[in-house]
Design a protein around this motif. Structure first.
Motif, PDB file in Angstrom:
ATOM      1  N   ASP A 105      29.620  46.144  20.619  1.00  0.00           N
ATOM      2  CA  ASP A 105      30.866  46.649  21.189  1.00  0.00           C
ATOM      3  C   ASP A 105      30.729  46.733  22.717  1.00  0.00           C
ATOM      4  N   VAL A 106      29.608  47.307  23.165  1.00  0.00           N
ATOM      5  CA  VAL A 106      29.403  47.474  24.611  1.00  0.00           C
ATOM      6  C   VAL A 106      29.241  46.111  25.292  1.00  0.00           C
ATOM      7  N   VAL A 107      28.578  45.178  24.621  1.00  0.00           N
ATOM      8  CA  VAL A 107      28.463  43.835  25.210  1.00  0.00           C
ATOM      9  C   VAL A 107      29.867  43.242  25.376  1.00  0.00           C
ATOM     10  N   GLY A 108      30.738  43.532  24.418  1.00  0.00           N
ATOM     11  CA  GLY A 108      32.137  43.097  24.540  1.00  0.00           C
ATOM     12  C   GLY A 108      32.775  43.658  25.812  1.00  0.00           C
ATOM     13  N   TRP A 109      32.494  44.928  26.126  1.00  0.00           N
ATOM     14  CA  TRP A 109      33.031  45.514  27.369  1.00  0.00           C
ATOM     15  C   TRP A 109      32.524  44.729  28.575  1.00  0.00           C
ATOM     16  N   VAL A 110      31.221  44.380  28.530  1.00  0.00           N
ATOM     17  CA  VAL A 110      30.636  43.662  29.668  1.00  0.00           C
ATOM     18  C   VAL A 110      31.365  42.333  29.869  1.00  0.00           C
ATOM     19  N   PHE A 111      31.602  41.620  28.774  1.00  0.00           N
ATOM     20  CA  PHE A 111      32.305  40.337  28.886  1.00  0.00           C
ATOM     21  C   PHE A 111      33.708  40.529  29.463  1.00  0.00           C
ATOM     22  N   ARG A 112      34.368  41.594  29.025  1.00  0.00           N
ATOM     23  CA  ARG A 112      35.726  41.806  29.540  1.00  0.00           C
ATOM     24  C   ARG A 112      35.695  42.177  31.018  1.00  0.00           C
ATOM     25  N   TYR A 113      34.630  42.863  31.424  1.00  0.00           N
ATOM     26  CA  TYR A 113      34.529  43.209  32.849  1.00  0.00           C
ATOM     27  C   TYR A 113      34.259  41.970  33.702  1.00  0.00           C
ATOM     28  N   ILE A 114      33.615  40.956  33.111  1.00  0.00           N
ATOM     29  CA  ILE A 114      33.414  39.714  33.875  1.00  0.00           C
ATOM     30  C   ILE A 114      34.798  39.138  34.200  1.00  0.00           C
ATOM     31  N   VAL A 115      35.638  39.075  33.165  1.00  0.00           N
ATOM     32  CA  VAL A 115      36.970  38.495  33.345  1.00  0.00           C
ATOM     33  C   VAL A 115      37.772  39.324  34.354  1.00  0.00           C
ATOM     34  N   GLN A 116      37.743  40.640  34.182  1.00  0.00           N
ATOM     35  CA  GLN A 116      38.533  41.497  35.065  1.00  0.00           C
ATOM     36  C   GLN A 116      38.024  41.444  36.495  1.00  0.00           C
ATOM     37  N   ALA A 117      36.699  41.396  36.647  1.00  0.00           N
ATOM     38  CA  ALA A 117      36.138  41.340  38.008  1.00  0.00           C
ATOM     39  C   ALA A 117      36.557  40.041  38.672  1.00  0.00           C
ATOM     40  N   ALA A 118      36.458  38.935  37.928  1.00  0.00           N
ATOM     41  CA  ALA A 118      36.801  37.642  38.506  1.00  0.00           C
ATOM     42  C   ALA A 118      38.282  37.582  38.876  1.00  0.00           C
ATOM     43  N   ALA A 119      39.106  38.294  38.099  1.00  0.00           N
ATOM     44  CA  ALA A 119      40.543  38.258  38.375  1.00  0.00           C
ATOM     45  C   ALA A 119      40.934  39.237  39.484  1.00  0.00           C
ATOM     46  N   GLY A 120      39.963  39.984  39.993  1.00  0.00           N
ATOM     47  CA  GLY A 120      40.266  40.912  41.083  1.00  0.00           C
ATOM     48  C   GLY A 120      40.825  42.246  40.608  1.00  0.00           C
ATOM     49  N   GLY A 121      40.674  42.544  39.331  1.00  0.00           N
ATOM     50  CA  GLY A 121      41.242  43.782  38.801  1.00  0.00           C
ATOM     51  C   GLY A 121      40.372  45.018  38.997  1.00  0.00           C
ATOM     52  N   LEU A 122      39.216  44.859  39.618  1.00  0.00           N
ATOM     53  CA  LEU A 122      38.313  46.015  39.729  1.00  0.00           C
ATOM     54  C   LEU A 122      38.017  46.403  41.178  1.00  0.00           C
ATOM     55  N   VAL A 290      29.724  50.659  39.343  1.00  0.00           N
ATOM     56  CA  VAL A 290      29.318  49.370  39.915  1.00  0.00           C
ATOM     57  C   VAL A 290      30.478  48.676  40.648  1.00  0.00           C
ATOM     58  N   PRO A 291      31.677  48.625  40.041  1.00  0.00           N
ATOM     59  CA  PRO A 291      32.789  48.028  40.802  1.00  0.00           C
ATOM     60  C   PRO A 291      33.046  48.782  42.104  1.00  0.00           C
ATOM     61  N   ALA A 302      32.980  38.569  44.247  1.00  0.00           N
ATOM     62  CA  ALA A 302      32.103  37.536  43.704  1.00  0.00           C
ATOM     63  C   ALA A 302      30.807  38.159  43.189  1.00  0.00           C
ATOM     64  N   PHE A 303      30.246  39.066  43.982  1.00  0.00           N
ATOM     65  CA  PHE A 303      29.001  39.730  43.578  1.00  0.00           C
ATOM     66  C   PHE A 303      29.191  40.532  42.294  1.00  0.00           C
ATOM     67  N   MET A 304      30.326  41.209  42.225  1.00  0.00           N
ATOM     68  CA  MET A 304      30.611  42.052  41.065  1.00  0.00           C
ATOM     69  C   MET A 304      30.677  41.194  39.795  1.00  0.00           C
ATOM     70  N   THR A 305      31.353  40.063  39.930  1.00  0.00           N
ATOM     71  CA  THR A 305      31.470  39.160  38.779  1.00  0.00           C
ATOM     72  C   THR A 305      30.088  38.686  38.355  1.00  0.00           C
ATOM     73  N   LEU A 306      29.297  38.269  39.341  1.00  0.00           N
ATOM     74  CA  LEU A 306      27.948  37.795  39.055  1.00  0.00           C
ATOM     75  C   LEU A 306      27.111  38.890  38.385  1.00  0.00           C
ATOM     76  N   PHE A 307      27.276  40.107  38.873  1.00  0.00           N
ATOM     77  CA  PHE A 307      26.515  41.223  38.300  1.00  0.00           C
ATOM     78  C   PHE A 307      26.800  41.366  36.803  1.00  0.00           C
ATOM     79  N   PHE A 308      28.070  41.320  36.430  1.00  0.00           N
ATOM     80  CA  PHE A 308      28.393  41.471  35.008  1.00  0.00           C
ATOM     81  C   PHE A 308      27.951  40.242  34.206  1.00  0.00           C
ATOM     82  N   VAL A 309      27.997  39.074  34.828  1.00  0.00           N
ATOM     83  CA  VAL A 309      27.505  37.874  34.133  1.00  0.00           C
ATOM     84  C   VAL A 309      26.013  38.045  33.830  1.00  0.00           C
ATOM     85  N   LEU A 310      25.259  38.474  34.829  1.00  0.00           N
ATOM     86  CA  LEU A 310      23.810  38.618  34.622  1.00  0.00           C
ATOM     87  C   LEU A 310      23.498  39.718  33.612  1.00  0.00           C
ATOM     88  N   THR A 311      24.296  40.785  33.636  1.00  0.00           N
ATOM     89  CA  THR A 311      24.092  41.844  32.645  1.00  0.00           C
ATOM     90  C   THR A 311      24.320  41.280  31.247  1.00  0.00           C
TER      91      THR A 311
END
Ligand code: PHE
Length: 449
Positions: A105-122, A290-291, A302-311
């Motif tokens: 479930d939490v990994v799902g949150w991480v994936f969604r944060y990648i999308v949101q970070a990349a879209a500028g929502g954070l 983190v955001p 960009a860094f934020m997106t990368l951070f969630f990708v690496l997580t």
């Protein structure tokens, strides 16, 4: 059929490390430290890692390597005259299930944060806005379930596609990158105006708030972090090469794991205090702070997106090792199941067991078991009960039934390594200190005295 194993000594280290480093370091360690008063919790966790975690990890790997079997069959092989020991393995399979039910479930949150970070929502450092985004993310029932199932499908595909080797290779590159990113966040966080308050919280202990339950939670976190007490390390040990130095590998994994946790703490707490977040915010802490840190720096998005990708990448090694416990058992259980069947059965089982955990933040938030919602219940059951119980019995077996000669042969690779002092120290601790400590903390934490 020849069993597969880790091909190189470096592969042994990275796969084991890949299992240990994951959400436990980046997500769970900071939020639990925040909820339990900071430094005092950290120090107990440190002590538990060294005195409880390390010896159990050595014992587990040693037993798995000798038996070359899964978490349950290992017991059948090492204790052929007493089938009671197999229950320890059964506890382990249960623990793996219970962890995966909320972990995915939490990994799902991480994936969604990648999308949101990349879209500028954070892009905001405002605690209220960050909290609103987090709440909206976790409380959407269907989206949460869909992402969790997506995560399960991804892990199953990796296992079935036999691409774990590829994953091994990729993590070798991406894990150092994650470390680099964590260091970037640390530097940014440490240069915030009120950074010192965060450091004081993290390193200046106040033991007055510590009670039996806090100690049990710190110890449970050490079990969770090092993936011990439930058969993961036993299963991985069964893939270890004969010439791998078990005590040295275990010590390196423990130290590296600890370093990542500490870096995560240093990255998060200065920001928490600087921006006025609540240190005891719970599971949302990482996702809110983190955001905020990245938002206030150049190229933050960009860094934020990368951070969630690496997580997300870091969680894959941990999830693969969790899956491996039930899967390896089902394959070798005599039912004649193929790897494919076992993996699909595990994924479907988890897809179902994970539902109440995921809905704990929405439709099922009022449904409780022993006063905990399902998400917290699975977490409590695994870290504070099943893993310490498993760890206790592993110690008792390794300390009292394994025998001096076998221990010496196994840990020195039949005399090839000259590590007598290490073996003597390990034998003493695993026999007397670790089991007693685990038992005491467990009973005290559960309120038995
Ligand atoms: N140690 C992993 C982490 O920190 C979680 C885990 C627990 C993995 C138990 C395997 C077994 O994320």
């Amino acid at each position: 059929m020849k069993r597969e194993g880790f091909a190189t000594r470096l592969g042994v280290l990275t796969a084991t490390l890949g299992s240990a480093v994951g959400l436990g370091n980046i997500w769970k360690f900071p939020y639990m430290t925040g909820q339990n008063g900071g430094a005092a919790f950290l120090f107990i966790y440190l002590a538990a890692t060294v005195v409880v975690g390390l010896p159990i990890m050595i014992a587990e790997i040693m037993m798995g390597r000798r038996a070359r079997a899964n978490a349950i069959t290992t017991w059948k092989k090492v204790a052929p005259d007493n089938s009671g020991w197999m229950l320890v393995g059964v506890c382990g399979v249960l623990a793996a299930f219970s962890i995966m039910a909320f972990y995915t479930d939490v990994v799902g949150w991480v994936f969604r944060y990648i999308v949101q970070a990349a879209a500028g929502g954070l892009n905001s450092s405002d605690p209220k806005a960050a909290e609103a985004v987090f709440k909206a993310t976790v409380s959407a029932p269907w989206a949460s379930l869909a992402w969790q199932w997506g995560v399960l499908a991804l892990v199953s595909t990796i296992i079935l596609g036999g691409v774990s080797k590829g994953i091994e290779k990729t993590t070798k590159i991406l894990m150092p990158m994650l470390l680099g990113m964590l260091i970037v966040v640390c530097i940014r966080s440490l240069t915030l105006p009120r950074a010192l308050d965060g450091l004081a919280f993290l390193f200046n202990p106040d033991f007055s708030k510590v009670d039996g339950e806090v100690v049990l939670m710190a110890m449970g976190l050490a079990f969770f972090k090092l993936s011990i007490g439930m058969g993961t390390m036993m299963t991985y040990g069964s893939y270890f090469r004969e010439d791998a130095n078990v005590p040295l590998t275990a010590s390196r994994v423990m130290l590296a794991d600890l370093t990542v946790s500490l870096l995560a703490g240093i990255a998060i707490f200065p920001a928490v205090f600087n921006y006025g977040f609540e240190p005891a915010a719970g599971p949302g802490l990482l996702f809110m702070t983190v955001p905020a840190v990245f938002s206030s720096m150049p190229f933050g998005q960009a860094f934020m997106t990368l951070f969630f990708v690496l997580t997300a990448v870091a969680t894959i090694g941990a999830m693969l090792s969790l899956f491996e416990v039930p899967v390896a058992f089902m394959i070798e259980s005599g039912l004649g199941w193929s790897r494919k069947k076992a993996t699909i059965a595990t994924a479907v089982g988890l897809g179902i067991c994970g539902i109440p955990a995921t809905l704990s933040f929405s439709a099922m938030s009022d449904v409780t078991l022993f006063g905990l919602n399902f998400f917290d219940f699975y977490d409590y059951l695994s870290s504070n009960l099943l893993m310490p119980i498993g760890g206790f019995f592993i110690c008792v077996f390794a300390g009292w039934f394994w025998g001096r000669e076998r221990t010496e042969a196994d840990l020195s690779n039949r005399g090839a390594l000259s590590n007598r002092a290490v073996i003597a120290l390990y034998s003493l601790i695993v026999k007397w200190i670790t089991p007693l400590l685990v038992l005491l903390v467990l009973l005290k934490g559960l309120g038995a005295f």
